[in-house]
Scaffold this active site. Structure first.
Site, mmCIF file in Angstrom:
data_model
loop_
_atom_site.group_PDB
_atom_site.id
_atom_site.type_symbol
_atom_site.label_atom_id
_atom_site.label_comp_id
_atom_site.label_asym_id
_atom_site.label_seq_id
_atom_site.Cartn_x
_atom_site.Cartn_y
_atom_site.Cartn_z
ATOM 1 N NE ARG A 111 25.687 -5.404 -0.069
ATOM 2 C CZ ARG A 111 26.924 -5.561 0.394
ATOM 3 N NH1 ARG A 111 27.131 -6.440 1.366
ATOM 4 N NH2 ARG A 111 27.916 -4.884 -0.103
ATOM 5 C CE LYS A 133 4.211 1.188 -6.066
ATOM 6 N NZ LYS A 133 3.366 2.238 -6.678
ATOM 7 C CD GLU A 175 -4.825 4.919 -1.777
ATOM 8 O OE1 GLU A 175 -5.168 4.120 -2.676
ATOM 9 O OE2 GLU A 175 -3.892 5.738 -1.910
ATOM 10 C CE LYS A 215 -0.921 -1.840 -2.525
ATOM 11 N NZ LYS A 215 -0.529 -0.678 -1.703
ATOM 12 C CD GLU A 225 3.596 1.485 -10.372
ATOM 13 O OE1 GLU A 225 3.873 2.568 -10.889
ATOM 14 O OE2 GLU A 225 3.319 1.337 -9.175
ATOM 15 N NE ARG A 229 2.521 -2.198 -6.785
ATOM 16 C CZ ARG A 229 3.155 -2.689 -5.737
ATOM 17 N NH1 ARG A 229 3.809 -3.836 -5.830
ATOM 18 N NH2 ARG A 229 3.151 -2.052 -4.578
ATOM 19 C CG ASN A 233 0.180 4.202 -10.285
ATOM 20 O OD1 ASN A 233 0.523 4.122 -9.121
ATOM 21 N ND2 ASN A 233 0.898 3.703 -11.273
ATOM 22 C CG HIS A 236 -2.193 7.435 -6.323
ATOM 23 N ND1 HIS A 236 -3.468 6.921 -6.265
ATOM 24 C CD2 HIS A 236 -1.628 7.169 -5.121
ATOM 25 C CE1 HIS A 236 -3.656 6.346 -5.084
ATOM 26 N NE2 HIS A 236 -2.557 6.486 -4.372
ATOM 27 C CG HIS A 240 1.561 11.108 -5.505
ATOM 28 N ND1 HIS A 240 2.090 9.991 -6.104
ATOM 29 C CD2 HIS A 240 1.147 10.698 -4.277
ATOM 30 C CE1 HIS A 240 2.010 8.961 -5.290
ATOM 31 N NE2 HIS A 240 1.433 9.366 -4.179
ATOM 32 C CG HIS A 254 -1.679 9.334 0.509
ATOM 33 N ND1 HIS A 254 -0.953 9.767 -0.581
ATOM 34 C CD2 HIS A 254 -2.217 8.140 0.149
ATOM 35 C CE1 HIS A 254 -1.032 8.866 -1.552
ATOM 36 N NE2 HIS A 254 -1.798 7.871 -1.132
#
Length: 351
Positions: A111, A133, A175, A215, A225, A229, A233, A236, A240, A254
């Site tokens: 956990r 993330k 980025e 960021k 998000e 936030r 994106n 993206h 993606h 990426h």
């Protein structure tokens, strides 16, 4: 949410000493991939040997194709086999794949155990290692499974950039360019005029700090998000999709996928939210000169659209984008029809 602790390191051993002194842990683990084990672990090990009584290494395969449930299960198994407890600490030494997967493994084992990110690529320094993330790819889709959970600390040391080839420098720089676009005109101009391939890398230290600050400001205000936030994106949704398509053929880095996604989404920004055409052209020209182009045909459009429909940012059946009205002028939660997206893909192919 408290701002994540980020250390811009000028001396790795000193930074490690300070960070580890603030952590209470019973066992220490270091996660590496095949590349960082060879190129970066010797540096880290030499420092850890003088700072700790011992640590254990966990190895996974390199590149995004190993950002999988199998790799995640291997990390869990190794932690269990070597006696990790809820009071253990894991250091993720690597690029975005390692920090994403390692962060997810740490966040879910028993956990949740504490973890530190030491990013070794430009991309992971300015993007993946900061912001909480974590996750893995699943079912052919990028970052499909994961959680939000900040590392206890992120240590940024540009010494590791010396191990990178030009493609990985460019991947991270995409980025940084995105952060400049969502920030302000001065930062955007600086990034458009800087050449990461021909310029000396020394200015990157201050540019990295600036990029991380953008960021951090955003994720501190909106950690999960819900609103602001989503600015991160930009590039993206299409990016993606390009990246997932490439995974089925010849994988691309990426940052390259993000660069290609920026072309598509800046075009949509011009059409839908009034982004200045001259700034779009300047940015697209910079991307074309530095990143080239991924080969896409009209026959790929249905699959790219399908991949965009699977994007986590969507609500219902609409495809959601972050667009810009100008540099630094954000338009989140924007949608586009399939016809508009096809038109933007035409623009990408023709420019």
């Amino acid at each position: 949410m408290d701002q994540q602790k980020v250390v811009i390191s000028q001396h790795l051993e000193q930074s490690l000493s300070q960070v580890l002194a603030e952590c209470s842990y019973d066992r220490l683990f270091v996660l590496v991939d095949e590349t960082t084990e060879k190129c970066c672990l010797p540096v880290l090990s030499s420092h850890l040997s003088s700072l700790t009584s011992g640590f254990s290494i966990i190895r996974i395969g390199a590149t995004d194709q190993h950002k999988t449930l199998d790799s995640l299960s291997h990390v869990w198994s190794e932690l269990q086999r070597m006696g990790a407890t809820r009071h253990s600490l894991m250091i993720n030494l690597g690029g975005g794949m390692v920090t994403d997967l390692g962060g997810f493994a740490a966040s879910t084992f028993k956990r949740g155990i504490h973890y530190i990110n030491i990013p070794t690529t430009l991309l992971s320094m300015v993007d993946a290692s900061v912001g909480g993330k974590t996750g893995i790819n699943f079912g052919g889709l990028k970052n499909e499974i994961g959680v939000f959970n900040n590392a206890d600390c992120v240590i940024l040391d540009t010494t590791f950039l010396k191990t990178l080839d030009q493609e990985n420098i460019l991947s991270g720089y995409a980025e940084m360019l995105k952060h400049a676009l969502i920030s302000d005109e001065k930062m955007w101009t600086e990034h458009i005029l800087y050449s990461p391939l021909t310029s000396h890398l020394s200015p990157l230290t201050s540019m990295i700090a600036q990029s991380v600050a953008v960021k951090q400001r955003i994720v501190t205000e909106d950690p999960t998000e819900q609103g602001l936030r989503k600015a991160l994106n930009l590039g993206h949704t299409a990016g993606h999709a390009f990246e997932s398509l490439a995974l089925e053929r010849t994988p691309i880095l990426h940052g390259y996928a993000v660069a290609y996604g920026l072309v598509v989404e800046l075009y949509l920004s011009c059409v839908k939210t009034g982004f200045p055409t001259d700034k779009m052209r300047q940015t697209v020209q910079f991307i074309k000169e530095h990143y080239g182009k991924m080969t896409v045909t009209c026959d790929d459009y249905p699959h790219l659209l399908e991949l965009m429909h699977h994007d986590k940012k969507n609500v219902g059946t609409t495809i959601n984008f972050t667009l810009l009205a100008d540099v630094g002028n954000l338009c989140i939660n924007q949608t586009a029809t399939e016809e508009e997206i096809r038109e933007a893909l035409d623009f990408y192919r023709e420019n």
